[in-house]
Enzyme design. Structure first.
Site, PDB file in Angstrom:
ATOM      1  N   LYS A  13       1.550   6.737  10.515  1.00 41.13           N
ATOM      2  CA  LYS A  13       0.602   6.235   9.515  1.00 41.13           C
ATOM      3  C   LYS A  13      -0.230   5.126  10.155  1.00 41.13           C
ATOM      4  CE  LYS A  13       1.217   5.406   4.566  1.00 41.13           C
ATOM      5  NZ  LYS A  13       2.173   4.831   3.608  1.00 41.13           N
TER       6      LYS A  13
HETATM    7  O1  G3P Z   1       2.104   4.365   0.355  1.00 42.00           O
HETATM    8  C1  G3P Z   1       1.320   3.295   0.018  1.00 42.00           C
HETATM    9  C2  G3P Z   1       0.814   3.242  -1.388  1.00 42.00           C
HETATM   10  O2  G3P Z   1       1.295   4.276  -2.169  1.00 42.00           O
HETATM   11  C3  G3P Z   1       0.906   1.863  -1.965  1.00 42.00           C
HETATM   12  O3  G3P Z   1       1.005   1.803  -3.355  1.00 42.00           O
HETATM   13  O4  G3P Z   1       1.496   0.595  -5.456  1.00 42.00           O
HETATM   14  O5  G3P Z   1       1.442  -0.679  -3.276  1.00 42.00           O
HETATM   15  O6  G3P Z   1      -0.654   0.164  -4.301  1.00 42.00           O
HETATM   16  P1  G3P Z   1       0.820   0.393  -4.131  1.00 42.00           P
END
Ligand code: G3P
Length: 221
Positions: free
Chosen positions: A84
């Site tokens: 990633k």
């Molecule tokens: O994988 C990363 C992404 O899904 C982050 O989510 O909730 O931290 O914005 P969030």
């Protein structure tokens, strides 16, 4: 649409794998920080032993050489590791170098269809727009999913749109309708998708009617 789990929690991954609905896993430094007592490598190795689907491991270096070093290291952990890499000028260069080496990448922190298009052209296998974080700043995260999915299909590009930063079950339905190839979800949202008040009420009703009928039969005997 494939469903990935957005977590580094081994117990959560095992549970969803047992349900037969797990297509892969995405991790990031924030999710890894919630686990304790083990290295990122150890956690990734265990996850790759649970699912044969893609497992995203995120680099933290911001320069190309650093990204390449970390990504090549992750790629040796298991065949299903996907490196990633954040969307940036150095990130694009790293993605392109990884593609030349046959290492699959997931371009993360995408907030526009144009960023997704660039990541696809550089050779990323997965393109991760962050739906919830766009909604948080009063933008329409789902628009990026729809636009990028249309671009990928219209131009027959060999990358998949991965709907990330999912905050509620409606985001999952909308991602599927908008053409996302994958959505990555926190465990809590997979659980929310399973349940419906009428399903839970119906199960309880069937159980109580069954028990009442058996009781009546037993009383007759
Ligand atoms: O994988 C990363 C992404 O899904 C982050 O989510 O909730 O931290 O914005 P969030």
């Amino acid at each position: 649409m494939k469903l990935f789990l957005d977590t580094a929690d081994i117990d959560e991954i095992r549970i969803v794998e047992r349900w037969g609905v797990l297509d892969g896993v995405t991790t990031n430094p924030t999710l890894f920080a919630k686990t304790s007592g083990r290295t990122y490598d150890e956690v990734l190795k265990e996850i790759c032993g649970i699912t044969s689907g893609p497992v995203s491991a995120e680099v933290v270096a911001e320069d190309v050489d650093g990204m390449l070093k970390e990504g090549r290291h992750f790629a040796k952990i298991a065949d299903n590791i996907v490196v990633k890499v954040p969307m940036s000028e150095t990130g694009l260069e790293a993605i392109s170098r990884f593609a030349a080496e046959g290492i699959a990448t997931n371009c993360t922190l995408i907030f526009s269809a144009n960023q997704g298009l660039l990541a696809a052209k550089a050779g990323a296998s997965l393109l991760s727009p962050f739906v919830g974080r766009l909604d948080d700043i009063n933008e329409e995260g789902m628009t990026v999913i729809r636009e990028l999915s249309d671009i990928i299909r219209f131009h027959e590009i060999d990358s998949e749109v991965l709907s990330a930063s999912i905050r509620h079950p409606r985001h999952v339905t909308d991602s599927a309708l908008a053409g996302a190839h994958v959505a990555t979800l926190p465990f809590k949202i997979v659980q929310q998708m399973v349940h419906h008040p009428l399903t839970d009420k119906g199960i309880a009703q069937f159980r109580s009617d069954w028990d009442a009928a058996r009781k009546a039969l037993a009383a007759k005997a």
